[in-house]
Design an enzyme around this catalytic site. Structure first.
Site, PDB file in Angstrom:
ATOM      1  N   HIS A  63      11.718  -4.845   6.100  1.00  0.00           N
ATOM      2  CA  HIS A  63      11.486  -3.612   5.342  1.00  0.00           C
ATOM      3  C   HIS A  63      10.996  -2.506   6.269  1.00  0.00           C
ATOM      4  O   HIS A  63      10.483  -2.757   7.350  1.00  0.00           O
ATOM      5  CB  HIS A  63      10.474  -3.847   4.213  1.00  0.00           C
ATOM      6  CG  HIS A  63       9.107  -4.219   4.687  1.00  0.00           C
ATOM      7  ND1 HIS A  63       8.230  -3.307   5.232  1.00  0.00           N
ATOM      8  CD2 HIS A  63       8.459  -5.410   4.711  1.00  0.00           C
ATOM      9  CE1 HIS A  63       7.103  -3.902   5.563  1.00  0.00           C
ATOM     10  NE2 HIS A  63       7.224  -5.202   5.257  1.00  0.00           N
ATOM     11  N   GLU A 141       5.971 -11.776   1.425  1.00  0.00           N
ATOM     12  CA  GLU A 141       5.239 -12.042   2.660  1.00  0.00           C
ATOM     13  C   GLU A 141       4.166 -13.094   2.390  1.00  0.00           C
ATOM     14  O   GLU A 141       3.739 -13.280   1.252  1.00  0.00           O
ATOM     15  CB  GLU A 141       4.593 -10.732   3.134  1.00  0.00           C
ATOM     16  CG  GLU A 141       3.995 -10.809   4.511  1.00  0.00           C
ATOM     17  CD  GLU A 141       3.657  -9.427   5.054  1.00  0.00           C
ATOM     18  OE1 GLU A 141       2.912  -9.377   6.042  1.00  0.00           O
ATOM     19  OE2 GLU A 141       4.124  -8.430   4.510  1.00  0.00           O
TER      20      GLU A 141
END
Length: 176
Positions: A63, A141
């Site tokens: 990202h 994550e």
């Protein structure tokens, strides 16, 4: 068998160390899709294709920069937005992928908005907004527990670089 091409937007580090997303996309753009062969071609910068005979192509894309990335904080599952630089990174990544000629069949991303927005921006730049986007918490994550929100440099000063490295890289160490 038809070749399937997927893109995975992730917060995880790629190839064991953090590298700017444009380096990976440059590799893809320079080499594009390779013809199947039994050899393991070198793609550049020490990156090799593991299996040229697979009917799948999988592209990993980290990202864009988030607010807590910018502030050097442990993020984990905190749903922080992209910064202006992060939006630009995602758009440039999409432009580079579009120039490579790669066409995706689907996208897989975490439930975190920084990854979802990166995926949307990339697809928009590629003109591929119509493809399915699959979201799963399993791609989020890692959770840093008690470290979430804390400054990484402050934690290195307090606990030492080896301890912080073990927290960040090990799956067997609990942080909170």
């Amino acid at each position: 068998m038809q070749k399937m091409t997927s893109i995975m937007i992730t917060a995880k580090r790629i190839v064991g160390r953090q590298r700017p997303m444009t380096q990976f996309i440059t590799t893809i753009a320079q080499h594009g899709r390779r013809q199947s062969s039994t050899a393991s071609p070198k793609l550049g910068d020490g990156i090799h294709s593991l299996n040229c005979n697979t009917p799948y192509t999988l592209v990993f894309l980290r990202h864009g920069q988030s607010t807590w990335n910018r502030d050097n904080r442990f993020i984990g599952w905190t749903d922080t937005p992209l910064t202006e630089d992060g939006v630009l990174e995602a758009r440039v990544a999409g432009q580079m992928l579009e120039k490579s000629g790669i066409m995706f069949d689907e996208v897989h991303t975490s439930l975190l908005r920084r990854s979802i927005r990166t995926a949307n921006l990339v697809l928009m730049e590629m003109g591929q907004e119509y493809i399915p986007v699959h979201k799963s918490w399993r791609l989020n994550e890692r959770n840093y527990g008690a470290l979430v929100g804390k400054n990484k440099k402050d934690m290195v000063l307090k606990y030492g670089p080896e301890k912080v490295r073990s927290w960040r890289r090990s799956f067997a160490v609990r942080t909170g």
